[in-house]
Motif scaffolding. Structure first.
Motif, short mmCIF file in Angstrom:
data_model
loop_
_atom_site.label_atom_id
_atom_site.label_comp_id
_atom_site.label_asym_id
_atom_site.label_seq_id
_atom_site.Cartn_x
_atom_site.Cartn_y
_atom_site.Cartn_z
N TYR A 80 0.86 -1.18 0.00
CA TYR A 80 0.00 0.00 0.00
C TYR A 80 0.89 1.23 0.00
CZ TYR A 80 -3.00 3.79 1.59
OH TYR A 80 -3.66 5.00 1.69
N ASN A 81 0.68 2.11 -0.96
CA ASN A 81 1.43 3.37 -1.04
C ASN A 81 0.53 4.49 -0.54
OD1 ASN A 81 2.56 5.84 -1.90
ND2 ASN A 81 3.68 4.81 -3.54
N PRO A 82 0.76 4.99 0.68
CA PRO A 82 -0.12 6.02 1.25
C PRO A 82 0.01 7.38 0.57
CG PRO A 82 1.73 5.60 2.70
CD PRO A 82 1.82 4.58 1.61
N ILE A 83 1.15 7.64 -0.08
CA ILE A 83 1.32 8.91 -0.77
C ILE A 83 0.40 8.97 -1.99
CG2 ILE A 83 2.93 10.36 -2.05
CD1 ILE A 83 5.15 9.32 -0.24
N LYS A 84 0.37 7.88 -2.74
CA LYS A 84 -0.51 7.80 -3.91
C LYS A 84 -1.89 7.23 -3.56
CE LYS A 84 3.38 7.22 -7.09
NZ LYS A 84 4.01 6.34 -8.13
N ASN A 85 -2.03 6.74 -2.34
CA ASN A 85 -3.28 6.15 -1.85
C ASN A 85 -3.75 5.02 -2.78
OD1 ASN A 85 -5.42 5.80 -0.06
ND2 ASN A 85 -6.71 7.34 -1.08
N ILE A 86 -2.85 4.05 -2.97
CA ILE A 86 -3.14 2.95 -3.88
C ILE A 86 -2.59 1.63 -3.31
CG2 ILE A 86 -1.01 3.36 -5.21
CD1 ILE A 86 -2.52 2.44 -7.69
N ILE A 87 -3.37 0.57 -3.47
CA ILE A 87 -2.92 -0.78 -3.15
C ILE A 87 -2.48 -1.44 -4.45
CG2 ILE A 87 -3.60 -3.08 -2.36
CD1 ILE A 87 -5.48 -1.76 -0.38
N ILE A 88 -1.25 -1.96 -4.47
CA ILE A 88 -0.70 -2.62 -5.66
C ILE A 88 -0.50 -4.09 -5.34
CG2 ILE A 88 1.15 -2.59 -7.37
CD1 ILE A 88 1.75 0.29 -6.47
N ILE A 89 -1.06 -4.96 -6.16
CA ILE A 89 -1.07 -6.40 -5.89
C ILE A 89 -0.50 -7.16 -7.08
CG2 ILE A 89 -2.48 -8.38 -5.21
CD1 ILE A 89 -4.61 -6.38 -4.28
N ARG A 90 0.35 -8.12 -6.78
CA ARG A 90 0.87 -9.01 -7.84
C ARG A 90 -0.27 -9.90 -8.34
NH1 ARG A 90 5.53 -12.05 -5.46
NH2 ARG A 90 3.98 -13.66 -5.07
N SER A 91 -0.33 -10.13 -9.64
CA SER A 91 -1.47 -10.81 -10.26
C SER A 91 -1.75 -12.19 -9.68
CB SER A 91 -1.27 -10.91 -11.76
OG SER A 91 -0.09 -11.65 -12.07
N ASP A 92 -0.71 -12.99 -9.41
CA ASP A 92 -0.95 -14.33 -8.89
C ASP A 92 -1.52 -14.28 -7.47
OD1 ASP A 92 1.63 -13.32 -8.15
OD2 ASP A 92 2.15 -15.30 -7.39
N THR A 93 -1.10 -13.28 -6.69
CA THR A 93 -1.63 -13.10 -5.34
C THR A 93 -3.11 -12.75 -5.40
OG1 THR A 93 0.51 -12.37 -4.49
CG2 THR A 93 -1.43 -11.77 -3.19
N TYR A 94 -3.47 -11.85 -6.31
CA TYR A 94 -4.87 -11.45 -6.48
C TYR A 94 -5.73 -12.63 -6.93
CZ TYR A 94 -8.94 -8.91 -8.26
OH TYR A 94 -10.22 -8.45 -8.50
N GLU A 95 -5.24 -13.39 -7.91
CA GLU A 95 -6.00 -14.53 -8.42
C GLU A 95 -6.16 -15.61 -7.36
OE1 GLU A 95 -3.72 -15.60 -11.81
OE2 GLU A 95 -4.26 -13.78 -12.94
#
Length: 215
Positions: A80-95
């Protein structure tokens, strides 16, 4: 209390929140309440990330990056990047999380909890309610590793709310998690508005001094 957290992407120090034990319990209660999970429903971090958080915070976003293009390292499947307020997830983790994999669901829940902490911090800054913030937060500074422990602790309370309610009657739950914080919040807001009103009168030279309003 606001302290500095190390950001793995931008290598900057960023403000974060250090909650008291009571603050963590209260946060977990209201997260489940506002997300509609109550006491007995299973918390779904994907649904919260995709549908609930955007309703409360229009600036929030999430991004799924293909595993082949992931450049945060194999040991970091999501951030989670609080400066950009975005959660970034690797595709296999999401799936895997979509398919119900427990470890990947916990990973995403951890980042969702970071986002929730950021929302609380920005909310407390916006309302400038000192009394309410004091009730929620610790008064001593903590290091980054303690903040990560807090996030894990808060995540545990969100996933297993029985820890919050153990040994409490319905009346005690209502008083501790609903009535008391609402009264404290309203009291702090009235005090804040009153202070700003007096400052405005003074700036207009309509009121030179008001010692009887001093706290």
């Amino acid at each position: 209390m606001e302290v500095k957290q190390y950001d793995v992407e931008n290598e900057n120090s960023i403000p974060t929140l250090v909650l008291s034990d009571e603050g963590k319990n209260l946060t977990a209660f209201w997260v489940r309440f506002l997300c509609g999970y109550g006491l007995d429903k299973k918390f779904d971090p994907l649904f919260v990330m995709e549908h609930i958080i955007p309703k409360f915070d229009p600036t929030f976003n999430f991004l799924i990056i293909d595993k082949k293009e992931w450049n945060y390292g194999l040991l970091i499947p999501a951030i989670y990047n609080p400066i950009k307020n975005i959660i970034i997830i690797r595709s296999d983790t999401y799936e895997n999380a979509l398919n119900g994999n427990t470890l990947d669901l916990i990973t995403i829940t951890h980042e969702v909890t970071h986002c929730i902490e950021s929302i609380i911090l920005r909310f407390l800054r916006a309302i400038q309610c000192v009394d309410f913030k004091t009730e929620l937060c610790k008064t001593n500074s903590e290091q980054m590793n303690h903040h990560e422990e807090q996030t894990d602790s808060l995540m545990s309370l969100i996933l297993l709310p029985q820890q919050i309610y153990a040994g409490k009657s319905d009346e005690e739950i209502f008083m501790e998690f609903i009535l008391k914080p609402i009264i404290l919040f309203l009291k702090g807001m009235v005090k804040s508005v009153g202070t700003k009103f007096l400052e405005e009168l003074k700036s207009l030279q309509l009121l030179e001094d008001a010692p009887y309003f001093a706290s």
